[in-house]
Every structure is written in C-alpha cells, then in structure tokens.
Design an enzyme around this catalytic site. Structure first.
Site, PDB file in Angstrom:
ATOM      1  N   LEU A 139      43.319  12.623 -21.425  1.00  0.00           N
ATOM      2  CA  LEU A 139      43.241  12.683 -19.973  1.00  0.00           C
ATOM      3  C   LEU A 139      43.812  14.029 -19.552  1.00  0.00           C
ATOM      4  O   LEU A 139      44.738  14.543 -20.179  1.00  0.00           O
ATOM      5  CB  LEU A 139      44.051  11.558 -19.320  1.00  0.00           C
ATOM      6  CG  LEU A 139      43.565  10.118 -19.524  1.00  0.00           C
ATOM      7  CD1 LEU A 139      44.542   9.141 -18.867  1.00  0.00           C
ATOM      8  CD2 LEU A 139      42.168   9.915 -18.978  1.00  0.00           C
ATOM      9  N   ASP A 140      43.252  14.599 -18.485  1.00  0.00           N
ATOM     10  CA  ASP A 140      43.799  15.851 -17.976  1.00  0.00           C
ATOM     11  C   ASP A 140      45.278  15.667 -17.628  1.00  0.00           C
ATOM     12  O   ASP A 140      45.732  14.555 -17.328  1.00  0.00           O
ATOM     13  CB  ASP A 140      43.042  16.295 -16.723  1.00  0.00           C
ATOM     14  CG  ASP A 140      41.594  16.636 -17.009  1.00  0.00           C
ATOM     15  OD1 ASP A 140      41.275  16.919 -18.168  1.00  0.00           O
ATOM     16  OD2 ASP A 140      40.792  16.609 -16.055  1.00  0.00           O
ATOM     17  N   LYS A 141      46.009  16.756 -17.629  1.00  0.00           N
ATOM     18  CA  LYS A 141      47.439  16.722 -17.337  1.00  0.00           C
ATOM     19  C   LYS A 141      47.746  15.933 -16.060  1.00  0.00           C
ATOM     20  O   LYS A 141      48.670  15.127 -16.021  1.00  0.00           O
ATOM     21  CB  LYS A 141      47.963  18.154 -17.208  1.00  0.00           C
ATOM     22  CG  LYS A 141      49.402  18.256 -16.716  1.00  0.00           C
ATOM     23  CD  LYS A 141      49.792  19.705 -16.440  1.00  0.00           C
ATOM     24  CE  LYS A 141      51.167  19.789 -15.820  1.00  0.00           C
ATOM     25  NZ  LYS A 141      51.551  21.174 -15.461  1.00  0.00           N
TER      26      LYS A 141
ATOM     27  N   THR B 261      45.733  13.785 -14.428  1.00  0.00           N
ATOM     28  CA  THR B 261      45.040  12.502 -14.286  1.00  0.00           C
ATOM     29  C   THR B 261      45.936  11.413 -14.845  1.00  0.00           C
ATOM     30  O   THR B 261      46.498  11.558 -15.928  1.00  0.00           O
ATOM     31  CB  THR B 261      43.690  12.517 -15.027  1.00  0.00           C
ATOM     32  OG1 THR B 261      42.839  13.503 -14.435  1.00  0.00           O
ATOM     33  CG2 THR B 261      43.007  11.162 -14.954  1.00  0.00           C
TER      34      THR B 261
ATOM     35  N   ARG C  15      35.188  15.103 -12.681  1.00  0.00           N
ATOM     36  CA  ARG C  15      35.464  16.146 -11.696  1.00  0.00           C
ATOM     37  C   ARG C  15      34.255  17.074 -11.524  1.00  0.00           C
ATOM     38  O   ARG C  15      33.878  17.436 -10.400  1.00  0.00           O
ATOM     39  CB  ARG C  15      36.694  16.935 -12.116  1.00  0.00           C
ATOM     40  CG  ARG C  15      37.957  16.079 -12.211  1.00  0.00           C
ATOM     41  CD  ARG C  15      39.085  16.800 -12.933  1.00  0.00           C
ATOM     42  NE  ARG C  15      39.533  17.987 -12.198  1.00  0.00           N
ATOM     43  CZ  ARG C  15      40.361  18.882 -12.713  1.00  0.00           C
ATOM     44  NH1 ARG C  15      40.814  18.741 -13.965  1.00  0.00           N
ATOM     45  NH2 ARG C  15      40.731  19.923 -11.985  1.00  0.00           N
TER      46      ARG C  15
END
Length: 331
Positions: free
Chosen positions: A141-143, A145, A251
């Site tokens: 997961l993105d930082k 998110t 996104r």
C-alpha cells in the site's frame, strides 16, 4: 533435509521433484538452493557432487540431500513499531496499516518501515527465503494509504499468497476492496476502468495511463454522494475492487476518468480550487487529512494451509471518518 525419489512425482526434473516432495519450500527458494550448490544426490553407487542445474534428471530411488541454511540476520533489522494486527496465526499475519507507514525500506526510508516492524514482531517465525529472514511481503500500500495488508510467515504461505495475488480473484477467493473519496459524482452508479498503466513519460515518480503500459482494471461503485455549499454534487465515496495490482492504480484510474481522489496532491492538483465548494468544516477536515483519501477496507483470501476462505473488514480510520462526517453535514 533428505527425500527419496519415488518416481511418481510427475516429472524427473530435479526442481519439479523437489517442489512435489517439499511443499514447505517455495519453488523460488528451491531454485535458489539448487543454483547455490546446496543440493546433492546419492545414487546406489555413490554420492554426486552438488547439482546446480534445476533441470537435472533424477531417477527413482535417488536420495536428494538439501542443505537448507539457517536464516541469516535480516537487513534491515527489527524495530519496535506498534502494529494494529487484525489476524495472526503460524502462517500469515494481517495488518491494518496506518497512514505514514512505508511498507519496504527505500531511498529516504531506510528505517521505520512495516518490514522493520514485522521482523521485530515475528522474530524467528519469519520465512528464511533465500537464507535471509524477512517477512513475506507480497503486496503493498502507498505510504499514505491506510488499511489491510497480509504478509507470509513461512515459505508455503508465501508461495500461496503470491499465486493468489497474481490471480487477483479471477478464479479464486482473493478480493481486495478500497474506499475512495473522489471529486465530483460519476454519471452512473458503477463502472469499470480498463486502461493500461506505465511510468509517466516525464515525471518518473508518477504513473500514467499509457498504451505502452501493463493491463490495469479497476471496478468501482458509488456508495454515497456529497453536495457542496451550492447544493450540487461535489464529491463521492466509491468502493473499488482491483482486478490487477499496478502502482497507484486507483489513484491513476480515478484521475483518468475525471474524478481524482480528495487530498491527492500528485494526481489531483488541478482540483484544489474545488475545495471552495466545500463547507468550512469539510475544508478543515480535508486540510488536516494531508493525504489521498484512500482506505483498503476489504481483504479476502484462501488460507495457505487450511484452505478456509477468510475475510476481514477495516473501518475507516479517524481522519477519513471525520472527512465523511463533515461532507455529510454540509448537505
């Protein structure tokens, strides 16, 4: 570790025989051990030198010796970082990741990552893949998110999860669901974005929809809409499910269809002017958020050992709950 070739493994190739007889070791690890000279074969007459060819043909009655090295100290090392654990057993651990936590060490984030936290939490129970003790991270997961992630604690679980994530639920139980707050209101209740994603041609830290990219499919459905100060729709809450797993996929896809995520400074900077349509409380909540409004709320998978279908649901974190409540109050 020793195994004797029975002759009914379905293939005489060394790597395939070992995969059939040693399910606790992943195929990738078995190949690594073979190439490293950690596998030798004893025939009726003598023991051979280490075999370094995964395609070497063995015979029924051969005894294969596998020297599985002890897991080496990990680099990065363990760090006492608190984890919100949704589920854990001897095979997997499911984490509810907070905003701001990087999954893997990378440039600018050598420490303080989820990997560091898992090494400290799981200790010696972690998989010794390739001789290096590390958690079996199979997705990211993105930082900024939040939400559910799963990691493997042994080789068998790692291999199973890799296969499930590669399948993306097309034939199995794997499901990943996200809640995304987006600008505007789509013109239909549900839809699918099928658009390939590749690196942005100029801004290399970004991704973009490009014909040269890899297949990327996102399904979305409206859960709730929010009106602005003028009484017209200004934002919506979408439930998204992934059929592929590209970097920044939701996104990029939401921006591609004209509905970037609230708070997304990378893919939605041109929508900052829309904040003036929000009520004052919503504006304050969005400013305080400081990140893209995206949460991984659903994770379902087949347990690597028992085969049971498991599902977890994660509630919106406090910052997104506040944003939702403020958006509702404007109406």
């Amino acid at each position: 570790m020793e195994v004797t070739v029975a002759g009914d493994e379905g293939s005489s190739r060394l790597d395939r025989v070992l995969a059939a007889r040693c399910p606790e070791l992943s195929r990738s690890r078995l190949k690594t051990l073979i190439l490293a000279g950690q596998v030798s074969i004893s025939k009726a007459t003598a023991r051979t030198a280490p075999i370094r060819d995964p395609a070497y043909h063995v015979s029924a009655g051969d005894t294969i010796t596998i020297d599985v090295p002890e897991a080496a100290p990990a680099e990065p090392g363990p760090e006492a970082i608190a984890l919100d654990i949704a589920y854990e057993d001897d095979d997997i651990v499911v984490i509810d990741k907070p905003a701001g936590l990087v999954v893997h060490p990378a440039a600018g984030h050598a420490t303080g990552t989820l990997v560091n936290a898992l090494i400290a939490h799981c200790g010696a129970s972690l998989s010794g893949i390739g001789g290096v003790r590390r958690p079996g991270i199979v997705h990211r997961l993105d930082k900024d998110t939040t939400g559910l992630m799963v990691a493997a604690k042994n080789d068998r679980a790692h291999q199973s999860l890799i296969e499930q994530f590669a399948d993306h639920g097309r034939t199995g139980a794997m499901r990943r669901g996200y809640l995304a707050f987006v600008w505007g209101l789509p013109n239909r209740q549900r839809g699918t974005v099928d658009a390939p994603i590749d690196r942005h041609p100029y801004a290399r830290e970004k991704m973009a929809v490009r014909d040269s990219g890899r297949e990327a499919v996102t399904h979305w459905e409206i859960q709730e809409s929010f009106n602005g100060r003028d009484g017209k729709p200004v934002a919506a809450l979408l439930a998204c499910q992934l059929e592929t797993g590209r970097t920044h996929q939701i996104r990029v896809h939401m921006a591609h269809i004209g509905h970037p995520l609230l708070g997304d400074a990378v893919y939605g900077p041109n929508f900052k002017t829309k904040t003036s349509h929000l009520g004052p409380q919503s504006q304050a909540a969005l400013a305080a958020l400081g990140r893209q409004a995206l949460h991984a709320y659903l994770l379902a998978l087949k347990h690597p050992k028992t085969g049971a279908i498991l599902e977890w649901i994660s509630d919106l974190p406090d910052d997104l709950t506040l944003l939702r409540d403020c958006l509702r109050a404007t109406q």
